[in-house]
Design an enzyme around this catalytic site. Structure first.
Site, PDB file in Angstrom:
ATOM      1  N   ASP A  38       3.951  -6.941  -4.799  1.00 36.36           N
ATOM      2  CA  ASP A  38       2.577  -6.370  -5.166  1.00 36.36           C
ATOM      3  C   ASP A  38       2.288  -6.321  -6.774  1.00 36.36           C
ATOM      4  OD1 ASP A  38       2.384  -5.767  -2.613  1.00 36.36           O
ATOM      5  OD2 ASP A  38       3.212  -3.464  -2.908  1.00 36.36           O
ATOM      6  N   HIS A  92       9.323   6.129  -5.256  1.00 40.71           N
ATOM      7  CA  HIS A  92       8.737   4.767  -4.534  1.00 40.71           C
ATOM      8  C   HIS A  92       7.360   4.578  -4.442  1.00 40.71           C
ATOM      9  CE1 HIS A  92       9.014   0.825  -2.827  1.00 40.71           C
ATOM     10  NE2 HIS A  92       8.317   1.334  -1.687  1.00 40.71           N
ATOM     11  N   GLY A 115       2.857   2.824   7.544  1.00 43.85           N
ATOM     12  CA  GLY A 115       2.179   2.874   8.686  1.00 43.85           C
ATOM     13  C   GLY A 115       1.138   4.186   8.885  1.00 43.85           C
ATOM     14  N   LYS A 116       0.971   4.823   7.809  1.00 39.42           N
ATOM     15  CA  LYS A 116       0.085   6.064   8.014  1.00 39.42           C
ATOM     16  C   LYS A 116      -1.027   6.067   7.053  1.00 39.42           C
ATOM     17  CE  LYS A 116       3.854   8.622   9.965  1.00 39.42           C
ATOM     18  NZ  LYS A 116       3.123   8.865  11.328  1.00 39.42           N
ATOM     19  N   ASN A 155      -7.745   3.765   4.401  1.00 40.82           N
ATOM     20  CA  ASN A 155      -6.486   4.254   3.843  1.00 40.82           C
ATOM     21  C   ASN A 155      -6.668   3.825   2.212  1.00 40.82           C
ATOM     22  OD1 ASN A 155      -3.656   4.865   3.885  1.00 40.82           O
ATOM     23  ND2 ASN A 155      -3.113   2.595   4.382  1.00 40.82           N
ATOM     24  N   SER A 175      -6.425  -0.810   3.490  1.00 43.19           N
ATOM     25  CA  SER A 175      -5.335  -1.537   4.228  1.00 43.19           C
ATOM     26  C   SER A 175      -5.518  -0.942   5.735  1.00 43.19           C
ATOM     27  CB  SER A 175      -3.917  -0.880   3.943  1.00 43.19           C
ATOM     28  OG  SER A 175      -3.131  -1.175   4.758  1.00 43.19           O
ATOM     29  N   GLU A 221      -5.373  -5.902   3.775  1.00 47.12           N
ATOM     30  CA  GLU A 221      -5.441  -5.229   2.767  1.00 47.12           C
ATOM     31  C   GLU A 221      -5.094  -5.836   1.403  1.00 47.12           C
ATOM     32  OE1 GLU A 221      -1.662  -3.377   4.113  1.00 47.12           O
ATOM     33  OE2 GLU A 221      -0.405  -5.432   3.919  1.00 47.12           O
ATOM     34  N   HIS A 292      -0.353 -10.325  -1.277  1.00 47.81           N
ATOM     35  CA  HIS A 292      -0.789  -9.376  -2.248  1.00 47.81           C
ATOM     36  C   HIS A 292      -0.931  -9.799  -3.580  1.00 47.81           C
ATOM     37  CE1 HIS A 292      -0.913  -4.692  -2.854  1.00 47.81           C
ATOM     38  NE2 HIS A 292      -1.398  -5.299  -3.904  1.00 47.81           N
TER      39      HIS A 292
END
Length: 336
Positions: A38, A92, A115-116, A155, A175, A221, A292
């Site tokens: 990224d 992180h 994933g959340k 998100n 995302s 995303e 990205h």
């Protein structure tokens, strides 16, 4: 931005600030050695600075885009408000963006769980990017926005800041879920502008039977907006990252004369309805997937496209920089 495979985590373990990094990781790297996820870039006083996902937001500097020096991360501890907001949060930090605005540099970063949409976007500022200057030092400016499962169909990760035709700042982000959103920011970039103004810029079909708290299968995303000539261009990454050599990431683009869209691809299809013209994907020879990205039209080296690419053999995300040819009105990538 999803990041789980073991090889990426092992890199992040050594790409941290402190004694372990000093013992195990060189402070000087060639372009070929650069592992980056990224990536975004800035330029100040003849030096390029690269910021990536990593411990405290990883930072590198270079004078020629070929030899890179490992700098200290932007943050060495999580601010108290972030720990209270996200008890699970770790150092992180994901998917930064960097911009010079209002006489200082700003970094926007993401904190979340894989994933959340338990996600938020935080904000840092400094007067200079040069850590050798007295006025250097990233200052915490708090939270910009937060998404909450079962409340928000978006998100709060992967931020990018851009200016509209009136010089007003917007933050594009997102995302999966309901896709890529943009929201107007206050003039000092510290909060969402009031009254709130939101737009959906890009989305892909999502299966209805998937619970709302799950990311689903509308894989889009990593948005980035840049202006070239009379058009704004929206770059997004589609399909899947962070699976090493099994990744399927690719970048598509659309354009609009309006900063908030609608963005359409070369076939005239709106990105809000699964449109997008392919810019780059994996070649299945050296790289399995590419995605990205960030895009810069005002660098001394000319317009460039900065991204990461997963190596076929190792699955490692490597820094990839390409030149951009805008002569046809759409981005064409070329080797540096």
């Amino acid at each position: 931005m999803r990041y789980t495979i073991a090889i990426l985590l092992s890199w992040l373990t050594i790409n941290t600030f402190g004694q372990k990094r000093e013992k195990t990781m060189p402070t000087e790297l060639t372009y070929e050695q650069m592992v980056a996820h990224d990536p975004v870039m800035a330029y100040e006083d003849s030096v390029y600075y690269l910021y990536t996902t990593g411990y405290g937001v990883s930072c590198y500097s270079s004078k020629d885009l070929k030899q890179w020096h490992v700098e200290k991360p932007c943050m060495t501890a999580l601010p108290q408000w972030l720990q209270e907001t996200q008890p699970f949060a770790k150092m992180h930090l994901w998917a930064p963006d960097v911009i010079y605005y209002g006489g200082e540099w700003h970094i926007f970063y993401s904190s979340s769980a894989f994933g959340k949409n338990t996600s938020l976007i935080g904000h840092l500022t400094t007067k200079t990017l040069d850590p050798r200057k007295a006025e250097f030092g990233w200052q915490d400016k708090g939270k910009i926005i937060q998404s909450i499962p079962n409340r928000d169909n978006w998100n709060a990760i992967d931020p990018n800041i851009y200016l509209d035709e009136n010089g007003k700042p917007w933050m594009v982000f997102g995302s999966f879920w309901g896709g890529i959103k943009t929201v107007k920011l206050s003039d000092d970039l510290s909060a969402i502008a009031q009254p709130e103004e939101w737009h959906t810029l890009s989305s892909r079909p999502r299966s209805f039977e998937i619970p709302s708290e799950e990311a689903g299968d509308g894989a889009v995303e990593a948005p980035f907006v840049t202006k070239y000539g009379e058009y704004y261009y929206l770059f997004v990454s589609i399909d899947y990252c962070c699976r090493g050599s099994e990744s399927t990431y690719k970048v598509v683009v659309g354009r609009s004369k309006n900063a908030v869209g609608p963005y359409v691809d070369q076939e005239g299809k709106e990105m809000q309805y699964d449109g997008g013209t392919l810019v780059i994907e994996g070649d299945k020879k050296r790289y399995s997937a590419v995605g990205h990205c960030s895009v810069y039209n005002d660098m001394p080296c000319g317009p460039i496209f900065v991204t990461h690419a997963y190596e076929m053999e190792s699955g490692t995300p490597k820094l990839l920089i390409k030149k951009i040819d805008w002569s046809a009105g759409w981005p064409k990538l070329m080797d540096m």
